[in-house]
Design an enzyme around this catalytic site. Structure first.
Site, short mmCIF file in Angstrom:
data_model
loop_
_atom_site.label_atom_id
_atom_site.label_comp_id
_atom_site.label_asym_id
_atom_site.label_seq_id
_atom_site.Cartn_x
_atom_site.Cartn_y
_atom_site.Cartn_z
N LYS A 58 -1.97 -132.69 97.61
CA LYS A 58 -0.71 -133.13 97.75
C LYS A 58 -0.97 -133.46 99.68
O LYS A 58 -1.44 -132.57 100.68
CB LYS A 58 0.82 -132.65 98.16
N SER B 155 9.06 -135.04 97.30
CA SER B 155 8.09 -136.09 98.38
C SER B 155 6.37 -136.15 97.15
O SER B 155 5.60 -136.27 98.14
CB SER B 155 8.20 -135.54 99.85
N SER C 231 11.08 -130.84 96.91
CA SER C 231 9.96 -131.86 96.97
C SER C 231 8.81 -131.35 95.29
O SER C 231 8.30 -132.95 95.03
CB SER C 231 9.22 -131.66 97.73
#
Length: 505
Positions: free
Chosen positions: A102, A180, A204
């Protein structure tokens, strides 16, 4: 346990393992499968890296899960890994496993842009080191393919940004992947690398796992060290994003060890998280809470799938009761803690930065962050401590708590929430952020699909430091069902999602 008509045990056609076992698709092998294939000489890291890069080339134009891809570097690393396996000297059992990261976590030599236009990507000297999890994966020989999309500073439950645009869902081009860590979830679901490591400050990793039919673990706070420290403080965790519970346990073994750069990192765990993973749930005290006692209206198909999953565990010998944990929604306190952190993030940039960020983030900071006083922060912390106390007491009577991961399936890509009314992401994620406040381990595993083919996730929560327990419960559900074998249409001939139609390896 009786769950009523909608909670009857699922048939083989509904996804249980009672029927013929599903064949795993060759484009989405697990890390454990690749490890075994490398050891047996049945595949090589170079072959699997080429396959993962091909998946990125084919699928990423549709979902926009990747914000950086380094094919040359990945192929070099894969060639080196292949040589080590051929010489019988791999760095670890997962040497050569294709991996994505990420774009919140520092990755040496690559820019970490955090989905923001405030960060200059053109200064390579700004990226001299890896975050702890990235360092561990690199040291194990994992092949780093690139970085996954995130909303700006990972602030919300969908993945879009002014810098990178929208990230879509493998189960429908018009659906959000959640956030996210939506880029990581979509990449994993489509075989664009076996696994990824994401971050979770309010849901997330779990939100996108639920929306994409994948597995994600938010471990106990401190289990996976972070550097630099998150601006969201001790709400923020890192976590594995995978296609199976066993892979999540394997990744936690790799990255869940202390790092001297994180003062809050936990000591090294006493045993592998793979140990005891197959021990089942017989005799475990399992609480099912469809709403946490909050004013939540679940999609009927979500609630039916969660109740059916609880019945699967009851049939496996768990003592399942339906009971709420006796807590109140801590959303106001969470907003204070979360958006004061977001405010500090933006303050670190030059004057006028607030006007150049995601408009939703700017509005939330002005409403909940910049206006908060020290007293407000301390009051929010007191709410957090009371919530932790109540959950600690709850787990003296119940080993694990089951909830939906999300009350809804994935919604439209062009919206910030299911209703399109501009409400904050916390208004539709009631099951995730409370457990960031309490720092408890929480696992999302697939437990079904809606009639129109959107994935549904089950959340398994346990007391702090009981990460192995949530993994064991998730593995038992996975062992008795085949939901995790269902693949997005893009990976199957003719767009089918039926595992019985999958190609053989």
């Amino acid at each position: 346990m009786s769950t009523g008509q909608h909670g009857a045990a699922m048939s083989a056609g509904d996804g249980t393992a009672d029927g013929a076992p599903a064949v795993l698709h060759p484009r989405r092998p697990t890390a454990l499968e690749l490890s075994a294939a490398y050891a047996a000489g049945e595949s090589t890291p170079l072959r699997e890296t080429e396959r993962a890069l091909d998946a990125i080339e084919r699928h990423d134009p549709e979902v926009h899960a990747m914000v950086l891809v380094d094919p040359e570097g990945a192929l070099r690393a894969a060639q080196d890994s292949t040589g080590r396996w051929q010489q019988g000297r791999p760095l670890s059992p997962v040497d050569g496993v294709p991996t994505t990261i990420k774009d919140i976590l520092l990755t040496r030599g690559w820019p970490t842009l955090r989905g923001s236009l405030l960060i200059d990507p053109g200064r390579p000297t700004d990226w001299p080191e890896d975050a702890p999890a990235v360092s561990r994966l690199r040291a194990a020989g994992c092949v780093l393919l690139g970085k996954n999309a995130t909303p700006e500073f990972a602030w919300k439950g969908v993945t879009d940004s002014l810098r990178h645009g929208h990230t879509g869902n493998p189960w429908g081009p018009g659906l959000t992947a959640g956030g996210s860590s939506g880029g990581a979830a979509s990449a994993v679901a489509l075989g664009m690398g076996c696994w990824s490591v994401g971050t979770d400050g309010g849901g997330s990793v779990r939100i996108p796992a639920s929306f994409t039919g994948t597995v994600a673990l938010k471990p106990t706070y401190g289990r996976i060290p972070l550097f630099p420290a998150s601006p969201y403080g001790t709400l923020s965790h890192a976590g594995p994003m995978t296609t199976t519970v066993a892979d999540a346990a394997l990744m936690l073994d790799l990255v869940g060890v202390p790092d001297p750069r994180d003062w809050s990192a936990l000591p090294e765990p006493p045993a592998s998280f793979l140990a005891g993973l197959e021990n089942g749930v017989a005799g475990l005290r399992v609480a099912l809470s469809p709403t946490l006692g909050f004013d939540v209206v679940n999609d009927p198909q979500v609630e039916a799938a969660v109740r059916a999953a609880a019945q699967v565990l009851a049939d496996a010998g768990a003592e399942v009761v339906e009971v709420d944990p006796g807590i109140t929604d801590p959303v106001d306190a969470f907003h204070t803690l979360w958006f004061t952190g977001a405010d500090k993030v933006v303050q670190a940039y030059d004057e006028g930065a607030l006007e150049r960020i995601d408009p939703g983030l700017r509005e939330a900071i002005l409403r909940h962050g910049s206006s908060a006083s020290a007293g407000d922060y301390l009051d929010a912390t007191a709410v957090r401590m009371e919530l932790g106390r109540r959950m600690g007491l709850f787990h003296t009577d119940h080993d694990v708590l089951l909830t939906p991961t999300m009350p809804i399936p994935a919604f439209g890509l062009d919206r910030q929430g299911p209703t399109g009314d501009g409400a904050l992401w916390t208004s539709w994620t009631p099951y995730t952020y409370p457990f960031n406040m309490t720092q408890q381990p929480a696992l999302s595993v697939p437990c079904g699909f809606t009639d129109d083919g959107r994935p549904i996730g089950l959340q398994v929560v346990a007391a702090r430091h009981q990460d192995a327990l949530v993994l064991r419960v998730g593995r038992e559900l996975e062992r008795r069902t085949t939901w995790h074998h269902r693949l997005p249409p893009a990976l199957l001939p003719g767009g089918s999602t039926d595992p019985t139609t999958e190609e053989s390896p």
